[in-house]
Motif scaffolding. Structure first.
Motif, PDB file in Angstrom:
ATOM      1  N   GLU A 146      66.324 142.560  53.767  1.00  0.00           N
ATOM      2  CA  GLU A 146      65.662 141.264  53.614  1.00  0.00           C
ATOM      3  C   GLU A 146      64.820 141.189  52.347  1.00  0.00           C
ATOM      4  O   GLU A 146      64.137 142.144  51.978  1.00  0.00           O
ATOM      5  N   LYS A 147      64.852 140.029  51.695  1.00  0.00           N
ATOM      6  CA  LYS A 147      64.144 139.855  50.428  1.00  0.00           C
ATOM      7  C   LYS A 147      62.637 140.063  50.585  1.00  0.00           C
ATOM      8  O   LYS A 147      61.987 140.649  49.707  1.00  0.00           O
ATOM      9  N   LYS A 148      62.076 139.607  51.692  1.00  0.00           N
ATOM     10  CA  LYS A 148      60.635 139.752  51.890  1.00  0.00           C
ATOM     11  C   LYS A 148      60.230 141.216  51.884  1.00  0.00           C
ATOM     12  O   LYS A 148      59.237 141.598  51.244  1.00  0.00           O
ATOM     13  N   SER A 149      60.984 142.048  52.598  1.00  0.00           N
ATOM     14  CA  SER A 149      60.643 143.469  52.642  1.00  0.00           C
ATOM     15  C   SER A 149      60.937 144.147  51.308  1.00  0.00           C
ATOM     16  O   SER A 149      60.215 145.065  50.891  1.00  0.00           O
ATOM     17  N   GLN A 150      61.984 143.690  50.604  1.00  0.00           N
ATOM     18  CA  GLN A 150      62.285 144.234  49.282  1.00  0.00           C
ATOM     19  C   GLN A 150      61.136 143.966  48.315  1.00  0.00           C
ATOM     20  O   GLN A 150      60.705 144.861  47.575  1.00  0.00           O
ATOM     21  N   ASP A 151      60.633 142.736  48.326  1.00  0.00           N
ATOM     22  CA  ASP A 151      59.511 142.394  47.454  1.00  0.00           C
ATOM     23  C   ASP A 151      58.264 143.196  47.799  1.00  0.00           C
ATOM     24  O   ASP A 151      57.516 143.625  46.912  1.00  0.00           O
ATOM     25  N   GLU A 152      58.046 143.407  49.096  1.00  0.00           N
ATOM     26  CA  GLU A 152      56.869 144.171  49.530  1.00  0.00           C
ATOM     27  C   GLU A 152      56.938 145.606  49.025  1.00  0.00           C
ATOM     28  O   GLU A 152      55.924 146.170  48.581  1.00  0.00           O
ATOM     29  N   LEU A 153      58.124 146.188  49.055  1.00  0.00           N
ATOM     30  CA  LEU A 153      58.284 147.562  48.573  1.00  0.00           C
ATOM     31  C   LEU A 153      58.100 147.636  47.064  1.00  0.00           C
ATOM     32  O   LEU A 153      57.420 148.543  46.555  1.00  0.00           O
ATOM     33  N   LYS A 154      58.669 146.695  46.327  1.00  0.00           N
ATOM     34  CA  LYS A 154      58.512 146.697  44.871  1.00  0.00           C
ATOM     35  C   LYS A 154      57.055 146.507  44.467  1.00  0.00           C
ATOM     36  O   LYS A 154      56.559 147.202  43.566  1.00  0.00           O
ATOM     37  N   GLU A 155      56.381 145.593  45.137  1.00  0.00           N
ATOM     38  CA  GLU A 155      54.961 145.374  44.846  1.00  0.00           C
ATOM     39  C   GLU A 155      54.130 146.592  45.212  1.00  0.00           C
ATOM     40  O   GLU A 155      53.155 146.928  44.523  1.00  0.00           O
ATOM     41  N   GLY A 156      54.526 147.271  46.282  1.00  0.00           N
ATOM     42  CA  GLY A 156      53.804 148.467  46.697  1.00  0.00           C
ATOM     43  C   GLY A 156      53.932 149.599  45.700  1.00  0.00           C
ATOM     44  O   GLY A 156      52.977 150.347  45.457  1.00  0.00           O
ATOM     45  N   VAL A 157      55.115 149.749  45.108  1.00  0.00           N
ATOM     46  CA  VAL A 157      55.308 150.766  44.084  1.00  0.00           C
ATOM     47  C   VAL A 157      54.404 150.481  42.891  1.00  0.00           C
ATOM     48  O   VAL A 157      53.701 151.370  42.382  1.00  0.00           O
ATOM     49  N   MET A 158      54.385 149.241  42.427  1.00  0.00           N
ATOM     50  CA  MET A 158      53.581 148.873  41.263  1.00  0.00           C
ATOM     51  C   MET A 158      52.089 149.052  41.517  1.00  0.00           C
ATOM     52  O   MET A 158      51.347 149.514  40.647  1.00  0.00           O
ATOM     53  N   ALA A 159      51.653 148.691  42.733  1.00  0.00           N
ATOM     54  CA  ALA A 159      50.218 148.732  43.038  1.00  0.00           C
ATOM     55  C   ALA A 159      49.715 150.142  43.321  1.00  0.00           C
ATOM     56  O   ALA A 159      48.608 150.510  42.897  1.00  0.00           O
ATOM     57  N   ASN A 160      50.516 150.947  44.020  1.00  0.00           N
ATOM     58  CA  ASN A 160      50.038 152.249  44.492  1.00  0.00           C
ATOM     59  C   ASN A 160      50.548 153.430  43.675  1.00  0.00           C
ATOM     60  O   ASN A 160      49.923 154.487  43.675  1.00  0.00           O
ATOM     61  N   TYR A 161      51.679 153.262  42.990  1.00  0.00           N
ATOM     62  CA  TYR A 161      52.252 154.355  42.202  1.00  0.00           C
ATOM     63  C   TYR A 161      52.703 153.817  40.846  1.00  0.00           C
ATOM     64  O   TYR A 161      53.884 153.868  40.497  1.00  0.00           O
ATOM     65  N   PRO A 162      51.763 153.303  40.061  1.00  0.00           N
ATOM     66  CA  PRO A 162      52.117 152.657  38.785  1.00  0.00           C
ATOM     67  C   PRO A 162      52.741 153.612  37.779  1.00  0.00           C
ATOM     68  O   PRO A 162      53.419 153.166  36.845  1.00  0.00           O
ATOM     69  N   GLY A 163      52.524 154.909  37.937  1.00  0.00           N
ATOM     70  CA  GLY A 163      53.095 155.886  37.008  1.00  0.00           C
ATOM     71  C   GLY A 163      54.471 156.374  37.417  1.00  0.00           C
ATOM     72  O   GLY A 163      55.055 157.214  36.729  1.00  0.00           O
ATOM     73  N   LEU A 164      55.008 155.850  38.509  1.00  0.00           N
ATOM     74  CA  LEU A 164      56.288 156.341  39.016  1.00  0.00           C
ATOM     75  C   LEU A 164      57.472 155.818  38.217  1.00  0.00           C
ATOM     76  O   LEU A 164      58.361 156.570  37.827  1.00  0.00           O
ATOM     77  N   THR A 165      57.495 154.515  37.950  1.00  0.00           N
ATOM     78  CA  THR A 165      58.671 153.914  37.318  1.00  0.00           C
ATOM     79  C   THR A 165      58.309 152.629  36.587  1.00  0.00           C
ATOM     80  O   THR A 165      57.347 151.948  36.946  1.00  0.00           O
TER      81      THR A 165
END
Length: 390
Positions: free
Chosen positions: A118-137
């Motif tokens: 689902e797009k909602k959960s996909q967006d939540e995961l992408k936003e979570g990566v940026m917010a919590n692990y900004p040095g990952l990717t």
């Protein structure tokens, strides 16, 4: 008739998960010393499941740098924070194996996750990566596990048909538009899956012995297999497995015994169950035909279908039902041929290519290294030449 099948998978090898794929070991990848000689960029791919996950790091020249493993990454089961924590840890471990600095930022990361539809959960995961692990990717792509499987076998789209404990079928067009048939679980779907076949066989026994629906075939093999598999002495002994202690995987496991009955003993009831499964697998593909890009139907060898799941290990007894359905309805739906592929590695590779694509990079992969053809067939409305058409 043109139909080919190559079988080299053990039918009765125990499975610990719905989709079992083998990743290459760390010994098979390039040495870390060789990696440091050039200025590569790196892309990560995660194949995330409900029990465990796989990760791959791929260099910008298409070479695998390292593999990694981790726990479940289905956000619906463990929550988004824990899911992202595990993905970050897998990436850190993979970079360590590759001899890369832990603070190296990936150019792109692809997440092909069970439960990532689902797009909602996909967006939540992408936003979570940026917010919590900004040095990952630098960039993140999130999709379902089916999309990663298909991208491992082909860069240009096709069908993914999953038939293991459960079932699901997804179409991905060359323009990345995606459509699904099935995948709704055992109460609303799972047709053609191990669970569906087991339940269908057991219901036949119950109905016959209740004199509700008399089965014209001998039920003895299926009845004995059912009693042996569940270690019960009568039908009432099955009730705890169906209700208070319901275990979908346990019920699905009966399919291995049914496969023996079909392939080795030629039991008529077992053969009919697998034929019905082959037919309904074909019906999933046909259901998506109206949404298919014409380019997929014009591929050499026919429509590409990536087959995932242990049910396909019994392809010889699924084949008759599949071909009967496709011969009758395939040409009218525009499907004049199919080419079935199975993966030789895990779907993390496809996830990495999707992450690279999100970053504007096409990884130079040899897709023949990651998938192989095990069945092809052509279907025609009229078949004057039976050597070429079913």
């Amino acid at each position: 008739m043109r139909s080919t099948f190559k079988a080299n998978l053990s039918l009765h090898k125990p499975e610990s998960r719905q989709v079992v794929l083998i990743c290459k070991t760390q010994q098979q990848v390039s040495k870390a010393a060789e990696m440091s000689e050039k200025n590569y960029t790196y892309f990560g791919g995660v194949e995330g499941g409900a029990t465990h996950s796989n990760m791959v790091l791929i260099r910008s020249d298409g070479e695998v740098a390292a593999w990694g493993k981790g726990g479940a990454t289905n956000q619906w089961l463990i929550g988004v924070p824990e899911c992202l924590k595990r993905i970050n840890q897998m990436a850190t471990d993979a970079k360590s194996k590759a001899g890369l600095p832990p603070d190296l930022k990936l150019k792109g990361l692809g997440l092909s996750l069970s439960g990532g539809d689902e797009k909602k959960s996909q967006d939540e995961l992408k936003e979570g990566v940026m917010a919590n692990y900004p040095g990952l990717t630098e960039t993140t792509f999130v999709a379902s596990d089916t999309q990663g499987a298909l991208a491992t076998a082909s860069p240009s789209g096709g069908i993914v048909m999953i038939a293991g404990t459960g079932s699901n079928c997804q179409l991905i067009n060359p323009d990345d538009s995606a459509f699904r048939c099935g995948g709704w679980g055992h109460l609303m779907g799972d047709e053609g899956s191990g669970y569906w076949m087991s339940q269908r066989a057991m219901k036949t026994v119950f109905d016959h012995e209740d004199n509700l629906i008399t089965c014209p075939m001998d039920i003895t093999f299926v009845k004995n297999a059912m009693f042996k598999h569940f270690q019960i002495e009568d039908r009432a002994g099955l009730l705890p497995f169906l209700y208070p202690n319901f275990d979908k995987a346990k019920i699905s496991g009966l399919t291995k015994e049914l496969a023996k009955g079909a392939m080795e003993d030629k039991d008529a009831l077992c053969l009919s169950v697998f034929s019905a499964a082959g037919s309904v697998i074909a019906q999933h593909i046909l259901a998506l035909a109206p949404k298919m890009d014409k380019k997929l139907l014009s591929n050499q060898g026919g429509l590409q279908v990536v087959c995932v799941g242990s049910v396909f290990k019994a392809w010889p007894v699924l084949q008759q039902g599949f071909e009967s359905k496709m011969k009758a309805e395939g040409p009218k739906a525009g499907i004049k041929g199919v080419k079935f592929l199975r993966l030789k590695t895990c779907g993390a590779v496809g996830a990495a290519t999707l992450g690279a694509k999100q970053a504007g990079v096409t990884l130079p992969l040899n897709y023949a290294d990651f998938a192989e053809t095990f069945y092809t067939a052509a279907f025609c409305e009229t078949a004057p030449n039976k050597s070429t058409c079913l």
